[in-house]
Design a protein around this motif. Structure first.
Motif, short mmCIF file in Angstrom:
data_model
loop_
_atom_site.label_atom_id
_atom_site.label_comp_id
_atom_site.label_asym_id
_atom_site.label_seq_id
_atom_site.Cartn_x
_atom_site.Cartn_y
_atom_site.Cartn_z
N ALA A 133 0.81 -1.22 0.00
CA ALA A 133 0.00 0.00 0.00
C ALA A 133 0.84 1.27 0.00
CB ALA A 133 -0.94 0.01 1.21
N ASN A 134 2.03 1.21 0.64
CA ASN A 134 2.83 2.44 0.74
C ASN A 134 4.29 2.26 0.34
OD1 ASN A 134 3.95 1.07 2.94
ND2 ASN A 134 2.71 2.19 4.45
N GLY A 135 4.70 1.05 -0.03
CA GLY A 135 6.06 0.82 -0.48
C GLY A 135 7.09 0.69 0.62
N ARG A 136 6.70 0.84 1.88
CA ARG A 136 7.66 0.71 2.97
C ARG A 136 8.11 -0.74 3.09
NH1 ARG A 136 5.17 4.10 8.08
NH2 ARG A 136 4.61 6.01 6.97
N ASN A 137 9.37 -0.95 3.48
CA ASN A 137 9.86 -2.31 3.67
C ASN A 137 10.73 -2.41 4.90
OD1 ASN A 137 12.92 -2.38 2.79
ND2 ASN A 137 11.86 -1.04 1.34
N VAL A 138 10.77 -3.60 5.47
CA VAL A 138 11.59 -3.88 6.64
C VAL A 138 12.28 -5.22 6.43
CG1 VAL A 138 10.25 -2.55 8.32
CG2 VAL A 138 9.61 -4.92 7.82
N VAL A 139 13.40 -5.40 7.12
CA VAL A 139 14.11 -6.68 7.10
C VAL A 139 13.94 -7.32 8.48
CG1 VAL A 139 16.34 -7.82 6.90
CG2 VAL A 139 15.74 -5.95 5.35
N LEU A 140 13.48 -8.56 8.48
CA LEU A 140 13.09 -9.23 9.73
C LEU A 140 13.77 -10.59 9.87
CD1 LEU A 140 9.25 -8.60 9.44
CD2 LEU A 140 10.93 -7.15 10.60
N ARG A 141 13.96 -10.98 11.11
CA ARG A 141 14.46 -12.32 11.43
C ARG A 141 13.25 -13.20 11.73
NH1 ARG A 141 18.87 -15.19 13.77
NH2 ARG A 141 18.27 -16.58 15.48
N VAL A 142 13.08 -14.28 10.99
CA VAL A 142 11.97 -15.20 11.22
C VAL A 142 12.40 -16.19 12.30
CG1 VAL A 142 10.41 -16.90 10.19
CG2 VAL A 142 11.24 -14.96 8.83
N LYS A 163 6.41 0.09 11.68
CA LYS A 163 7.31 0.61 10.64
C LYS A 163 6.66 0.54 9.26
CE LYS A 163 12.16 0.45 11.95
NZ LYS A 163 13.50 -0.04 11.52
N LEU A 164 5.88 -0.50 9.04
CA LEU A 164 5.21 -0.65 7.75
C LEU A 164 3.91 0.15 7.67
CD1 LEU A 164 5.73 -4.43 6.90
CD2 LEU A 164 7.00 -2.46 6.05
N GLY A 165 3.49 0.71 8.80
CA GLY A 165 2.34 1.60 8.80
C GLY A 165 0.98 0.95 8.86
N PHE A 166 0.89 -0.30 9.38
CA PHE A 166 -0.44 -0.90 9.46
C PHE A 166 -0.78 -1.37 10.88
CE2 PHE A 166 2.15 -4.68 8.63
CZ PHE A 166 1.52 -5.70 9.35
N GLN A 167 -0.11 -0.80 11.89
CA GLN A 167 -0.38 -1.24 13.26
C GLN A 167 -1.81 -0.94 13.70
OE1 GLN A 167 1.27 1.41 12.45
NE2 GLN A 167 0.81 3.11 13.82
N ASN A 168 -2.42 0.08 13.14
CA ASN A 168 -3.80 0.41 13.52
C ASN A 168 -4.83 -0.37 12.71
OD1 ASN A 168 -2.96 2.33 15.43
ND2 ASN A 168 -2.80 3.93 13.88
N LYS A 169 -4.47 -0.79 11.51
CA LYS A 169 -5.39 -1.54 10.66
C LYS A 169 -5.40 -3.03 11.02
CE LYS A 169 -4.78 1.55 6.70
NZ LYS A 169 -4.34 1.64 5.29
N GLY A 170 -4.28 -3.53 11.52
CA GLY A 170 -4.21 -4.94 11.91
C GLY A 170 -3.65 -5.85 10.85
N THR A 171 -3.93 -5.59 9.58
CA THR A 171 -3.41 -6.42 8.49
C THR A 171 -3.00 -5.54 7.32
OG1 THR A 171 -5.60 -6.74 7.51
CG2 THR A 171 -4.86 -8.40 9.11
N ALA A 172 -2.19 -6.11 6.43
CA ALA A 172 -1.76 -5.40 5.23
C ALA A 172 -1.39 -6.41 4.16
CB ALA A 172 -0.56 -4.51 5.54
#
Length: 282
Positions: A133-142, A163-172
């Protein structure tokens, strides 16, 4: 209670009132002993996630956790390797309810760390997750298993979701891409995209070289360059470096795709009685 007990002793109370009373007592007892329902959610205090760095991929020494498992009658077969993995789907996040608990990898879940849960990626592995939705990206350890709810494909830590901007929406809707841990990475600033309010961090690959020598003359460096090209097919560069006193001419093989390829080139040079060289990352 005294009146009920007295009636009971005389047999004046019928079976039905006793059943109602017993049910009431059981409900009270159950209410006193059952733990309160704990719901997942965000931390109560505000978190500046811009100060939380992305995970930095590191080579894993030791066995991966990728054994098959079952949950709620469903069998899962984790991948032997994350190499080349790419997936699109719905991401969710988990927070306070699981903060401090053990992950499937045996680590402690930290909702402020840059981690994720996935059903089939080997543990540990590293992924880049992009919010479509916004192009933001993060690198995560699974380091955990999940999510096991609906059609969701990955569960992120609270910090990653923010960081990805969907903490209030719940999903993305996201894109998941596995990261090759044999290739060193560096973290650089990334300009925000449209609608972004903060800069995000991105990982870009370092160039990998095998430096064979640093000679004092260009003639000697170019002669070594020709000798190396007779043994290997990878490009060989001669670059001049000026220090405070004299110039040096570095002889390097590369850039190379990854660390393993660089080590293989070193083996070929050693077999040809040449210097094996050493790895350089730029």
């Amino acid at each position: 209670m005294g009146r009920i007990e007295q009636r009971a002793s005389t047999g004046a109370v019928t079976g039905k009132p006793w059943m109602v009373l017993a049910g009431m007592i059981l409900m009270v007892m159950a209410g006193c002993s059952a733990p309160p329902m704990v719901r997942d959610g965000a931390p109560s205090q505000s978190v500046d996630v811009s100060q939380i760095p992305d995970a930095v991929p590191q080579p894993h020494n030791g066995p991966l956790k990728n054994s098959p498992y079952q949950l709620a009658g469903v069998s899962y077969q984790p991948l032997a390797s994350a190499a080349g993995f790419r997936q699109e789907g719905i991401a969710s996040w988990y927070g306070t309810k699981f903060h401090g608990r053990k992950t499937a990898n045996g680590e402690t879940y930290n909702m402020y760390a840059m981690t994720a849960a996935h059903k089939t990626l080997p543990l540990p592995s590293y992924v880049r997750v992009t919010n479509k939705a916004n192009g933001r990206n993060v690198v995560l350890r699974v380091n955990d298993r999940g999510p096991f709810h609906g059609n969701r494909v990955i569960d992120l830590s609270y910090a990653a979701a923010k960081k990805l901007g969907f903490q209030n929406k719940g999903t993305a809707n996201v894109v998941i891409e596995a990261i090759d841990t044999t290739q060193p990475m560096r973290q650089v600033a990334q300009a925000p995209g449209a609608g972004d309010s903060e800069k995000t961090a991105a990982l870009t690959p370092l160039s990998i070289y095998l430096q064979v020598a640093a000679l004092s003359t260009r003639t000697g460096a170019e002669a070594l360059q020709k000798r190396l090209q007779q043994v290997i097919t990878q490009p060989v560069q001669v670059t001049q470096v000026d220090d405070e006193t004299d110039a040096l001419y570095r002889v390097r093989v590369g850039p190379l795709p990854n660390r393993n390829d660089a080590l293989k080139v070193g083996d070929l040079l050693a077999e040809a009685s040449l210097e094996r060289g050493h790895l350089v990352f730029e």
